[in-house]
Write a protein that holds these residues in place. Sequence first.
Motif, PDB file in Angstrom:
ATOM      1  N   GLY A  24       0.771  -1.128   0.054  1.00 48.68           N
ATOM      2  CA  GLY A  24       0.074   0.067   0.156  1.00 48.68           C
ATOM      3  C   GLY A  24       0.852   1.294   0.151  1.00 48.68           C
ATOM      4  O   GLY A  24       0.485   2.390  -0.768  1.00 48.68           O
ATOM      5  N   ALA A  25       2.027   1.223   0.880  1.00 55.51           N
ATOM      6  CA  ALA A  25       2.771   2.577   0.774  1.00 55.51           C
ATOM      7  C   ALA A  25       3.643   2.499  -0.585  1.00 55.51           C
ATOM      8  O   ALA A  25       3.739   3.804  -1.161  1.00 55.51           O
ATOM      9  N   THR A  28       1.023   3.934  -3.247  1.00 55.79           N
ATOM     10  CA  THR A  28       0.461   5.137  -2.460  1.00 55.79           C
ATOM     11  C   THR A  28       1.334   6.310  -3.277  1.00 55.79           C
ATOM     12  O   THR A  28       1.285   7.504  -3.903  1.00 55.79           O
ATOM     13  N   SER A  29       2.866   6.032  -3.057  1.00 57.21           N
ATOM     14  CA  SER A  29       3.834   6.914  -3.683  1.00 57.21           C
ATOM     15  C   SER A  29       3.690   7.182  -5.189  1.00 57.21           C
ATOM     16  O   SER A  29       3.700   8.094  -5.937  1.00 57.21           O
ATOM     17  N   VAL A  31       0.810   6.620  -6.977  1.00 58.16           N
ATOM     18  CA  VAL A  31      -0.657   7.102  -7.165  1.00 58.16           C
ATOM     19  C   VAL A  31      -0.384   8.597  -6.717  1.00 58.16           C
ATOM     20  O   VAL A  31      -1.076   9.566  -7.532  1.00 58.16           O
ATOM     21  N   ASN A  32       0.320   9.021  -5.655  1.00 57.99           N
ATOM     22  CA  ASN A  32       0.523  10.436  -5.421  1.00 57.99           C
ATOM     23  C   ASN A  32       1.121  11.214  -6.801  1.00 57.99           C
ATOM     24  O   ASN A  32       0.651  12.326  -7.014  1.00 57.99           O
ATOM     25  N   ASN A  81      -7.164  11.252  -4.357  1.00 53.27           N
ATOM     26  CA  ASN A  81      -5.782  10.425  -4.087  1.00 53.27           C
ATOM     27  C   ASN A  81      -6.274   9.009  -3.149  1.00 53.27           C
ATOM     28  O   ASN A  81      -5.792   8.086  -3.609  1.00 53.27           O
ATOM     29  N   PHE A  82      -7.109   9.160  -2.278  1.00 51.77           N
ATOM     30  CA  PHE A  82      -7.410   7.841  -1.642  1.00 51.77           C
ATOM     31  C   PHE A  82      -8.089   6.898  -2.421  1.00 51.77           C
ATOM     32  O   PHE A  82      -7.975   5.867  -2.509  1.00 51.77           O
ATOM     33  N   VAL A  85      -5.991   5.191  -4.758  1.00 58.67           N
ATOM     34  CA  VAL A  85      -5.101   4.206  -4.039  1.00 58.67           C
ATOM     35  C   VAL A  85      -5.826   3.095  -3.949  1.00 58.67           C
ATOM     36  O   VAL A  85      -5.790   1.863  -4.173  1.00 58.67           O
TER      37      VAL A  85
END
Length: 134
Positions: A24-25, A28-29, A31-32, A81-82, A85
Amino acid sequence: MINGFKEFILRGNVIDLAVAVVIGAAFTSIVNVLVDALINPLIGLFFQAGSLDDALQVTVANLGGGESTFSFGLIIGAVINFLAVAAVVYFAFVLPMNKLKERSQPVDAGDEAGPSEQELLVQIRDLLQAKNGI
């Protein structure tokens, strides 16, 4: 107490959770960057701002004479963003794993239509009665 903690750590669920957090981390990067480099500028075009972070800002005068700025664009960006992800994690990991689990599970024999236990017992009784001439 230490044995309980040791059992908790050695459970498979904890390992799965740790892997999920790491993946997930990492996503997340990715997708950010996607949101910051592509989606924010596109949405910023509609609001005539450089990016979504600068869009939909409302400035309100404080009682003490200063100003406060509410950045609704930042909130919208965080929601996008959420959702991005969550969609990537769902479609890349959850959905394929669910399909894999469905394929690996054996077909349940109970799904076939057949006589119930009570019907079988009635048939056995009838056969025994016929055999004994009752």
